[in-house]
Structures are given as structure tokens and as C-alpha cells.
Design an enzyme around this catalytic site. Structure first.
Site, short mmCIF file in Angstrom:
data_model
loop_
_atom_site.label_atom_id
_atom_site.label_comp_id
_atom_site.label_asym_id
_atom_site.label_seq_id
_atom_site.Cartn_x
_atom_site.Cartn_y
_atom_site.Cartn_z
CE LYS A 1 -2.33 3.41 2.16
NZ LYS A 1 -1.99 4.43 1.18
CD GLU B 1 12.37 0.09 9.43
OE1 GLU B 1 13.09 1.01 9.86
OE2 GLU B 1 12.75 -1.08 9.31
CB CYS C 1 13.00 8.47 7.99
SG CYS C 1 14.01 7.41 6.95
CD GLU D 1 9.88 12.70 11.31
OE1 GLU D 1 8.77 12.24 11.63
OE2 GLU D 1 10.73 12.05 10.68
P1 TAP Z 1 2.17 8.60 7.51
O1 TAP Z 1 1.18 9.68 7.44
O2 TAP Z 1 2.29 7.82 8.77
O3 TAP Z 1 1.82 7.63 6.28
C1 TAP Z 1 2.57 6.47 6.01
C2 TAP Z 1 1.70 5.45 5.30
O4 TAP Z 1 0.66 5.06 6.20
C3 TAP Z 1 1.01 6.01 4.06
O5 TAP Z 1 0.89 4.98 3.10
C4 TAP Z 1 -0.36 6.39 4.60
O6 TAP Z 1 -1.35 6.39 3.59
C5 TAP Z 1 -0.61 5.27 5.60
N1 TAP Z 1 -1.58 5.62 6.65
C6 TAP Z 1 -2.07 6.83 6.98
N2 TAP Z 1 -2.95 6.72 8.00
C7 TAP Z 1 -3.02 5.40 8.30
C8 TAP Z 1 -3.75 4.65 9.27
N3 TAP Z 1 -4.58 5.22 10.14
N4 TAP Z 1 -3.56 3.31 9.32
C9 TAP Z 1 -2.70 2.72 8.49
N5 TAP Z 1 -1.99 3.37 7.54
C10 TAP Z 1 -2.13 4.70 7.45
O7 TAP Z 1 3.63 9.10 7.15
P2 TAP Z 1 4.07 10.03 5.94
O8 TAP Z 1 3.66 11.41 6.24
O9 TAP Z 1 3.64 9.42 4.65
O10 TAP Z 1 5.64 9.88 5.98
C11 TAP Z 1 6.43 10.63 6.82
C12 TAP Z 1 6.78 9.86 8.08
O11 TAP Z 1 7.37 8.61 7.73
C13 TAP Z 1 7.81 10.58 8.91
O12 TAP Z 1 7.48 10.47 10.27
C14 TAP Z 1 9.09 9.82 8.61
O13 TAP Z 1 10.09 9.91 9.59
C15 TAP Z 1 8.58 8.46 8.47
N6 TAP Z 1 9.51 7.64 7.70
C16 TAP Z 1 10.23 6.72 8.36
C17 TAP Z 1 11.16 5.95 7.67
C18 TAP Z 1 11.96 4.94 8.41
S1 TAP Z 1 12.74 3.83 7.53
N7 TAP Z 1 12.02 4.94 9.70
C19 TAP Z 1 11.34 6.13 6.31
C20 TAP Z 1 10.59 7.11 5.68
C21 TAP Z 1 9.67 7.85 6.39
P3 TAP Z 1 -1.81 7.75 2.86
O14 TAP Z 1 -0.68 8.69 2.94
O15 TAP Z 1 -2.11 7.32 1.49
O16 TAP Z 1 -3.02 8.20 3.60
#
Ligand code: TAP
Length: 497
Positions: free
Chosen positions: A190, A265, A299, A400
Site C-alpha cells: 500500500k 520504521e 526519515c 520531526e
Molecule cells: P504517515 O502519514 O504515517 O503515512 C505512512 C503510510 O501510512 C502512508 O501509506 C499512509 O497512507 C498510511 N496511513 C495513513 N494513515 C493510516 C492509518 N490510520 N492506518 C494505516 N496506515 C495509514 O507518514 P508520511 O507522512 O507518509 O511519511 C512521513 C513519516 O514517515 C515521517 O514520520 C518519517 O520519519 C517516516 N519515515 C520513516 C522511515 C523509516 S525507515 N524509519 C522512512 C521514511 C519515512 P496515505 O498517505 O495514502 O493516507
């Protein structure tokens, strides 16, 4: 600005919009017919329309994945797993420029980066994990009961759901999917809504690579619907979630029903520490990349820069010089160093952090503005921003930001900086810049983070484990750790009597 024209291959691909869900080897519309749009963050233009899956589509994907796991994929020999992964790596390499272009158009990462890194790294990950199937092995423990012989087996878990964020769609998908497949699991992927397009093209390549239908399924659409349904689904054995700590917590709760295996992660606020004896040219170039690479939407971004007092003023001045000179522009311009922020919502959140930091007493050294006119019209551009005078308890020092904002702190001693570096709920990564070998090892051991870089930053390899301490999650990508995480250990006891 000199934007690259969109290649013919990418134009042809985009002409296939509206895109569907990929379930059981077929392209299917969402059960309820729902769709959403994807926009180019460089100029705000709509790129494509994609299917928006609902919980009924999750059920369909689970049935397809289970069928592949219990059927052709689960029963395929190791050579078939290796062949499919190798072929996928070859196909990603062959379509490097096209995948890079799609990623730059969809998530705003500069094309010079996506061409040189994203698709190339993704191909390397598929090739690396293609080598694993024939090397996954149990062992023979020496048990006390001499009249028994015990051996262990490593068996696949079943169906793994992989939920990824928007910042590295190609790398994250291949990094997390390849070891799952190498171990014999079937996968439901997803992607984030803001960056799903490269994965539609990737699905076509997965199909071409010869994986049996249903081995990999891709569901586009909203996380709160699909991600939550995957986390709660009794037919899924493991969730590999990469994203924010807040959503990670909700996944832990939703997954409790059938006690799914979990790998999380999550977020970070990585300390990047420059000691006075460091090679300043490398340290400053490294701090610039760590803080402003992909506009800080990483991240592992070096989001808290600690600089030892004797060199503090010099580092602030030189880093600000690099930030002011950075070329900000359209992701499709080869000269762009800093592209747009992925989405207007994210850009609003970053601006609120900058304004909040200044309101709490921080000094704006450079940047701090949103660029909206002329070549920036329609896009989500924010200047690389440096703040000083930030206290450790301010919001910009603790939360963050996920944007091009670097607070720079001064410190006096090694003990002090270790304590301040560790004063965070996160623990994903850290950087140390020093010429003192003993200090490098002391600080690397003392910092609570899953990856520590010494005189370098942002280096990864499929062979080295990657993941977080504390609130940055648990479980590891890469290394042999990820193979353990996608298999169950079984002990078989055989009586010798
Ligand atoms: P999130 O908002 O948490 O979204 C991540 C994924 O989860 C997306 O596919 C999102 O879908 C989905 N999602 C959203 N709400 C959900 C729910 N209630 N239940 C299950 N899945 C759900 O993060 P983001 O804004 O995309 O990414 C930024 C974050 O990712 C930062 O905190 C960053 O540090 C972290 N990150 C961590 C790593 C590692 S390796 N530690 C790597 C990259 C990023 P939709 O967006 O399609 O709604």
C-alpha cells in the site's frame, strides 16, 4: 530554469490514467468505483487519476495473496524465487530513467537524484535479495537430551502487508517487498496517496518479471481506510509499516487481534554532531546534504545539528552560504538541488514550524520563506532554512519537521552533546564528524540510534541492518535481520531411540 521534457515512455504511461488496483495479477477498479488524483508538487498540475481501494478490495487482495502463497508462489522452488527477483532487478535497471522521471513528477525529488539513486538503489535491492532464497537455513542446536536430534527450519510467514510513506516510493517498496518474497511470502503493498504512480509502473515490471499472479498486489488509496483494514485483517500474518510514529501506534493496536508480526520504521529527529577537530569541508557538505537533501523530507534527515563552540560561528556562516546559494526549482530541472515539498498540506505544516520557532525565540539565519511566484507558481517551494538560538525544549528542537529546516545548536563537551543528542523520544540515526578515532567510537557507542554514521551521512546497503531505537520503531530492514523477520523459526525434535 530548464525543465526536461517528459519522455515518450512516461507520456505513454500517464496516458493510461485512470489507473486501477493490481489484485491477483489483474487490473481492477475499486469495488465502490472510488478514485483520487495525483498532482505534480513542482507546479500543481494533475498527473493522473488512481483507484481508491476500500476494505472490500483489501479482502480481495488478501484472498489473492493467500492463494499465491498456498499455491504457485509458496510451492515454487528456490530457483524460481531467485529468478523472479533477479529479473525484477534487471527490469528496474532497464527502465531506470522512466521510473526516475515518474518519481520526480509525483513526489518532487530532483531528477538528478532519482536518476542516479532511486531506481538504481531499488534494482540493487532486488538483486541483493535474489541471492537469499538458497541461503536461508536452520541449524542444529546442541540440546541436553542426547537421545534426540533437533534441527530448526525457517519458514515463510504467509501474507505480508507493506505500508510505505511518500518519500522513497521505489526504494521503500523494493527494499521491503524483496526480502518478504525471497523468504516465500506473498505481499500486499500500500503506497502513500501522494506518491503512488511509480508503483503502478513497478507493478507492470513485477508482472513482466514472472511472479505468479497474486504474489504481489498493490492497493492505492487512503491510509486510514486501507492501512487500517490491512492492520486489522485476520488473513494477514505480518505488517511492515513505514511512516509516522502516530500512525505506527494505531497499527500496533489494530494488529493485536491475530497477533500479527510487526515491523515499524517510524519518525526521527536525528542528531548530527560536528566536533571542533573535524574536517570542516566534509562536515559542512555532509550537514548540508543531511539537512536539506530532498528538502529534509527524509526519515534520517540531520534535523538537529550540534556544533562544538570553537567552530560554531564558522559552521553557521558557511552552511548558511550553501543554503542561500542552493538552486531551488522544478524537480524535472537537472540543475535543481532543492525541489518542492511533496504537498501543500506538508508545506503549510513546515511553515508553521518555522513561524512557531521564531515566535518561541529562535533566530532566522537564512531562508524561512515560501516561494510562490514566477517559476514557483503552483508548486510547494520553501527555502532552506537555518535557525539558531534554539533551546532544546522548543518544538522545533523536539518534533520531526520533515522539511528543509535545520536548527543549529552549540555545545562544549563530548558528555554534554551525548546527553543532548539522546534527549529525544526517537532513535533512528545519528552523524558524528571528528578526526579523533577514539572519540568517534566512544560517541557511536553512546548515541542511542539504529544507525550511526562517522565522517559520512545517509549511507545504506542491503547488507547492513537499518531501523530504529526507542520511538523510531522496531524490527530491521536489510541485513540478515530482515530475513529472520520474514520467517518463523521452527524446532523439530526427532527421537533417536
Ligand atoms: P504517515 O502519514 O504515517 O503515512 C505512512 C503510510 O501510512 C502512508 O501509506 C499512509 O497512507 C498510511 N496511513 C495513513 N494513515 C493510516 C492509518 N490510520 N492506518 C494505516 N496506515 C495509514 O507518514 P508520511 O507522512 O507518509 O511519511 C512521513 C513519516 O514517515 C515521517 O514520520 C518519517 O520519519 C517516516 N519515515 C520513516 C522511515 C523509516 S525507515 N524509519 C522512512 C521514511 C519515512 P496515505 O498517505 O495514502 O493516507
Amino acid at each position: 530554469m530548464a525543465k526536461e521534457p517528459i519522455s515518450r515512455a512516461t507520456q505513454q504511461f500517464l496516458a493510461g490514467s485512470p489507473f486501477k488496483l493490481w489484485i491477483g495479477g489483474q487490473w481492477l477498479p475499486a469495488g465502490d468505483g472510488g478514485t483520487f488524483r495525483s498532482y505534480n508538487p513542482s507546479d500543481g498540475v494533475c498527473l493522473a487519476e488512481l483507484a481508491s481501494a476500500g476494505s472490500a478490495d483489501v479482502d480481495r487482495a488478501v484472498v489473492a495473496a493467500r492463494g499465491a502463497f498456498e499455491g504457485p508462489w509458496g510451492q515454487a522452488g528456490l530457483a524460481k524465487r531467485e529468478e523472479c527477483l533477479n529479473r525484477l532487478g534487471d527490469l528496474i535497471t532497464a527502465h531506470n530513467d522512466e521510473l526516475a522521471e515518474l518519481e520526480s513528477l509525483d513526489d518532487g525529488k530532483p531528477i538528478s537524484t532519482t536518476r542516479a539513486i532511486d531506481a538504481w538503489v531499488a534494482a540493487g535491492l532486488a538483486h541483493h535479495f535474489a541471492g537469499w532464497p538458497s541461503k536461508i537455513a536452520g541449524y542444529t542446536p546442541s540440546v541436553g537430551a542426547q537421545d534426540h536430534f533437533v534441527y530448526t527450519r525457517r519458514e515463510p510467514l504467509g501474507v505480508a502487508a507493506i505500508v510505505i510513506p511518500w518519500n522513497y516510493p521505489l526504494i521503500h517498496s523494493v527494499q521491503k517487498m524483496s526480502p518478504a518474497l525471497a523468504c516465500g511470502n506473498a505481499v500486499i503493498l500500500k503506497p502513500a496517496q501522494w506518491a503512488s504512480l511509480p508503483l503502478i509502473r513497478l507493478a507492470e515490471l513485477i508482472q513482466e518479471a514472472g511472479f505468479p499472479d497474486g504474489t504481489v498486489n498493490i492497493l492505492t488509496g487512503p491510509g486510514p481506510v486501507i492501512g487500517a483494514a490491512l492492520a486489522a485483517h485476520p488473513g494477514i500474518n505480518k505488517i511492515q509499516f513505514t511512516g509516522s510514529t502516530t500512525v505506527g501506534r494505531s497499527i500496533v493496536q489494530a494488529s493485536a487481534g491475530n497477533l500479527k508480526r510487526l515491523a515499524l520504521e517510524l519518525g526521527s529527529k536525528a542528531p548530527n554532531i560536528i566536533f571542533a577537530d573535524a574536517d570542516l569541508d566534509s562536515a559542512i557538505a555532509g550537514a548540508f546534504e543531511a539537512g536539506f537533501g530532498f528538502s529534509g523530507q527524509s526519515c534520517v534527515a540531520g534535523a538537529r545539528l550540534f556544533v562544538q563552540e570553537p567552530i560554531y560561528a564558522r559552521v553557521v556562516e558557511r552552511l548558511a552560504g550553501l543554503a542561500r546559494a542552493a538552486r531551488i526549482g522544478d524537480a524535472m530541472d537537472v540543475s535543481t538541488e532543492i525541489g518542492p515539498i511533496i504537498h501543500k498540506t506538508q508545506a503549510d505544516a513546515i511553515m508553521a514550524y518555522i513561524e512557531g520557532g521564531i515566535a518561541q525565540g529562535a533566530t532566522l539565519v537564512c531562508g524561512g520563506r515560501r516561494l510562490t511566484e514566477g517559476p514557483y507558481t503552483g508548486g510547494n517551494y520553501i527555502e532552506p532554512t537555518i535557525l539558531t538560538g534554539v533551546r532544546d525544549d522548543m518544538t522545533v528542537a523536539r518534533e520531526e519537521i520533515f522539511g528543509p529546516v535545520v536548527p543549529i545548536f552549540s555545545f562544549a563537551t563530548e558528555d554534554e552533546v551525548i546527553a543532548r543528542a539522546n534527549d529525544t523520544s526517537y532513535g533512528l540515526a545519528a552523524g558524528i564528524w571528528t578526526r579523533d578515532v577514539a572519540r568517534a567510537h566512544r560517541v557511536a557507542a553512546a548515541v542511542k540510534a539504529g544507525t550511526v554514521w562517522v565522517n559520512t551521512y545517509d549511507r545504506f546497503d542491503a547488507a547492513a541492518p537499518f531501523g530504529g531505537f526507542k520511538g523510531s520503531g522496531y524490527g530491521r530492514d536489510n541485513g540478515h535481520e530482515v530475513i529472520d523477520a520474514y520467517t518463523e523459526a521452527k524446532a523439530v525434535w526427532v527421537s533417536l531411540k
